[in-house]
Design an enzyme around this catalytic site. Structure first.
Site, short mmCIF file in Angstrom:
data_model
loop_
_atom_site.label_atom_id
_atom_site.label_comp_id
_atom_site.label_asym_id
_atom_site.label_seq_id
_atom_site.Cartn_x
_atom_site.Cartn_y
_atom_site.Cartn_z
N GLY A 8 0.85 -1.21 0.00
CA GLY A 8 0.00 0.00 0.00
C GLY A 8 0.87 1.24 0.00
O GLY A 8 0.52 2.29 0.55
N GLY A 11 -0.22 4.98 -1.28
CA GLY A 11 -1.33 5.67 -0.65
C GLY A 11 -0.86 6.91 0.11
O GLY A 11 0.31 7.29 0.06
N LEU A 13 -0.47 7.54 3.37
CA LEU A 13 0.57 7.27 4.37
C LEU A 13 1.79 6.62 3.75
O LEU A 13 2.94 7.01 4.01
CB LEU A 13 -0.02 6.35 5.46
N ASP A 34 2.21 -2.04 -4.30
CA ASP A 34 0.84 -1.53 -4.28
C ASP A 34 0.08 -2.19 -5.42
O ASP A 34 0.67 -2.68 -6.38
CB ASP A 34 0.85 0.00 -4.48
N TYR A 141 -15.38 -0.65 8.30
CA TYR A 141 -13.95 -0.35 8.47
C TYR A 141 -13.54 -0.53 9.93
O TYR A 141 -12.55 -1.20 10.25
CB TYR A 141 -13.70 1.08 8.01
N LYS A 145 -11.01 -3.22 11.60
CA LYS A 145 -9.82 -2.82 12.37
C LYS A 145 -9.84 -3.47 13.77
O LYS A 145 -8.80 -3.91 14.26
CB LYS A 145 -9.72 -1.30 12.48
P1 NAD Z 1 -4.86 5.03 1.12
O1 NAD Z 1 -6.21 4.61 0.66
O2 NAD Z 1 -4.36 6.39 0.77
O3 NAD Z 1 -3.77 3.99 0.61
C1 NAD Z 1 -4.00 2.61 0.60
C2 NAD Z 1 -3.16 2.02 -0.51
O4 NAD Z 1 -3.41 0.62 -0.54
C3 NAD Z 1 -3.52 2.57 -1.90
O5 NAD Z 1 -2.37 3.05 -2.57
C4 NAD Z 1 -4.13 1.38 -2.62
O6 NAD Z 1 -3.86 1.35 -4.01
C5 NAD Z 1 -3.46 0.21 -1.90
N1 NAD Z 1 -4.23 -1.03 -2.04
C6 NAD Z 1 -5.58 -1.15 -2.03
N2 NAD Z 1 -5.92 -2.43 -2.24
C7 NAD Z 1 -4.77 -3.12 -2.37
C8 NAD Z 1 -4.48 -4.48 -2.61
N3 NAD Z 1 -5.45 -5.41 -2.79
N4 NAD Z 1 -3.19 -4.85 -2.69
C9 NAD Z 1 -2.19 -3.93 -2.53
N5 NAD Z 1 -2.42 -2.62 -2.33
C10 NAD Z 1 -3.69 -2.24 -2.25
O7 NAD Z 1 -4.83 4.81 2.69
P2 NAD Z 1 -3.88 5.52 3.76
O8 NAD Z 1 -4.56 6.71 4.25
O9 NAD Z 1 -2.51 5.62 3.23
O10 NAD Z 1 -3.96 4.46 4.94
C11 NAD Z 1 -2.94 3.50 5.11
C12 NAD Z 1 -3.32 2.64 6.31
O11 NAD Z 1 -3.41 3.47 7.47
C13 NAD Z 1 -4.66 1.93 6.19
O12 NAD Z 1 -4.56 0.66 6.77
C14 NAD Z 1 -5.58 2.80 6.99
O13 NAD Z 1 -6.65 2.07 7.53
C15 NAD Z 1 -4.67 3.30 8.08
N6 NAD Z 1 -5.15 4.55 8.67
C16 NAD Z 1 -5.15 5.69 7.91
C17 NAD Z 1 -5.64 6.86 8.46
C18 NAD Z 1 -5.69 8.14 7.67
O14 NAD Z 1 -6.21 9.14 8.17
N7 NAD Z 1 -5.14 8.17 6.46
C19 NAD Z 1 -6.10 6.87 9.77
C20 NAD Z 1 -6.12 5.68 10.49
C21 NAD Z 1 -5.61 4.52 9.93
N1 SER Z 2 -8.84 8.66 8.78
C1 SER Z 2 -9.46 7.39 8.70
C2 SER Z 2 -10.81 7.48 8.11
O1 SER Z 2 -11.39 8.54 8.18
C3 SER Z 2 -9.57 6.82 10.09
O2 SER Z 2 -9.01 5.58 10.11
O3 SER Z 2 -11.29 6.51 7.58
#
Ligand code: NAD
Ligand code: SER
Length: 315
Positions: A8, A11, A13, A34, A141, A145
């Site tokens: 991932g 994305g 993060l 990814d 979601y 989690k």
């Molecule tokens: P994002 O949606 O920006 O990135 C997720 C990435 O995963 C994407 O690039 C997507 O192409 C890739 N992906 C999706 N399906 C896939 C698959 N089958 N195989 C491989 N890659 C795949 O999400 P993010 O914001 O970067 O979040 C990253 C992690 O952090 C997640 O687990 C999310 O739950 C967690 N998280 C994020 C936040 C936030 O505010 N961004 C908050 C809490 C937790």
């Molecule tokens: N920032 C994330 C969301 O809004 C929380 O995990 O889904």
């Protein structure tokens, strides 16, 4: 020597975390993977296109690069998950179990997997939500989690897999756009403020949510992963806290830099999700166990977001 796989990686993060990990371990020792095709942003090191649900290909990539640590970030986030709950459950759960199983089979050194404030629900105390409390998530979601946290604790207790996790709040950064969460307004607002000077918010003005600037999220992740194994006492997922603000407070902060900025409100289905989550988080365990503290306050975050987006727009 550590060899790291980020799943991932393209994305919101992953694109920043992969760069930070490459700065520590070296470009060639951090593989960015990814579902999306490899992108220029992470071309400094190895990349792989991977559907993490495909365990066989994942296993081949781990062998090919001699991977010792996995950061498994791929997931469907809260708002997007509600449009296809079964798919969100399948992706979020199957992918985690694939990674945990591989870690067990291949005796990998460490795994990082992010949880979220979405593990909490309407019955959870809203202010300074403690580490251990009522957890009754009502989004798919959040349910995935919470189940994921239990899988992580299970693999640690039964098989000794060194899996570590943080319950991130809403993450705010300017280098990549967010992927379908409820906290996304706090990123979109900066793009709209710069481009149009106005923003229509999908949450009500007084909706307080826990948030964190991206550099703090990366710092927390790396500090947790570098902590001595004996210090990581929570094996489900740690509460981590930095900021708590509402859309109205963020608007007022942006007005300090863009006085003509205006905002309107049209709450949608994401309001109900936001109302089910905490307003602020108590992260005493993370602070006591491995010394967590955040650096970036609301004012510094706002200035950094605006400066960063303006710089990107000029290139
Ligand atoms: P994002 O949606 O920006 O990135 C997720 C990435 O995963 C994407 O690039 C997507 O192409 C890739 N992906 C999706 N399906 C896939 C698959 N089958 N195989 C491989 N890659 C795949 O999400 P993010 O914001 O970067 O979040 C990253 C992690 O952090 C997640 O687990 C999310 O739950 C967690 N998280 C994020 C936040 C936030 O505010 N961004 C908050 C809490 C937790
Ligand atoms: N920032 C994330 C969301 O809004 C929380 O995990 O889904």
């Amino acid at each position: 020597m550590s060899k790291v796989l980020v799943i991932g990686a393209f994305g919101q993060l992953g694109s920043e975390l992969t760069t930070a990990l490459r700065n520590i371990y070296g470009d060639n020792n951090v593989v960015a993977s990814d579902l999306k095709e490899p992108q220029d942003i992470l071309s400094a090191g190895p990349t792989e296109q991977l559907d993490v649900r495909d365990k066989q290909t994942l296993s081949q990539i781990v062998d090919k690069h001699g991977i010792t640590q996995i950061y498994h970030l791929a997931a469907i986030l809260s708002a997007k998950g509600e449009s296809d709950p079964k798919f969100a459950w399948q992706l979020n759960m199957d992918s985690l179990i694939n990674v945990l199983e591989l870690a067990r089979e291949k005796q990998l050194d460490k795994i990082f997997w992010p949880s979220s404030i979405a593990v909490f629900g309407p019955g959870t105390p809203k202010q300074n939500t403690p580490q251990d409390t009522v957890m009754d998530p009502n989004t798919i979601y959040g349910i995935s989690k919470l189940a994921g946290e239990r899988w992580c604790a299970y693999y640690f207790e039964k098989y000794g897999v060194d899996v570590r996790s943080l319950r991130y709040p809403g993450l705010i950064g300017y280098k990549a756009k967010p992927g379908g969460g409820t906290t996304d307004y706090a990123v979109d607002i900066f793009y709209q403020a710069i481009e149009h000077g106005t923003y229509e918010c999908f949450l009500k003005s007084d909706t307080y949510l826990p948030m964190m600037y991206m550099s703090d999220a990366i710092k927390a992740t790396i500090e947790l992963m570098e902590a001595d194994r004996s210090k990581v006492k929570v094996r489900s997922s740690y509460n981590v806290s930095a900021l708590s603000f509402s859309p109205d407070e963020l608007k007022k902060e942006i007005e300090k830099f863009i006085p003509e900025f205006s905002m309107s409100y049209r709450p949608d289905f994401r309001q109900e999700i936001a109302e089910s989550w905490p307003s602020s988080i108590d992260d005493t365990e993370a602070r006591e166990d491995w010394g967590w503290q955040h650096d970036v306050n609301l004012n510094r975050m706002t200035q950094t977001m605006l400066d960063g987006l303006r710089t990107l727009a000029n290139h």
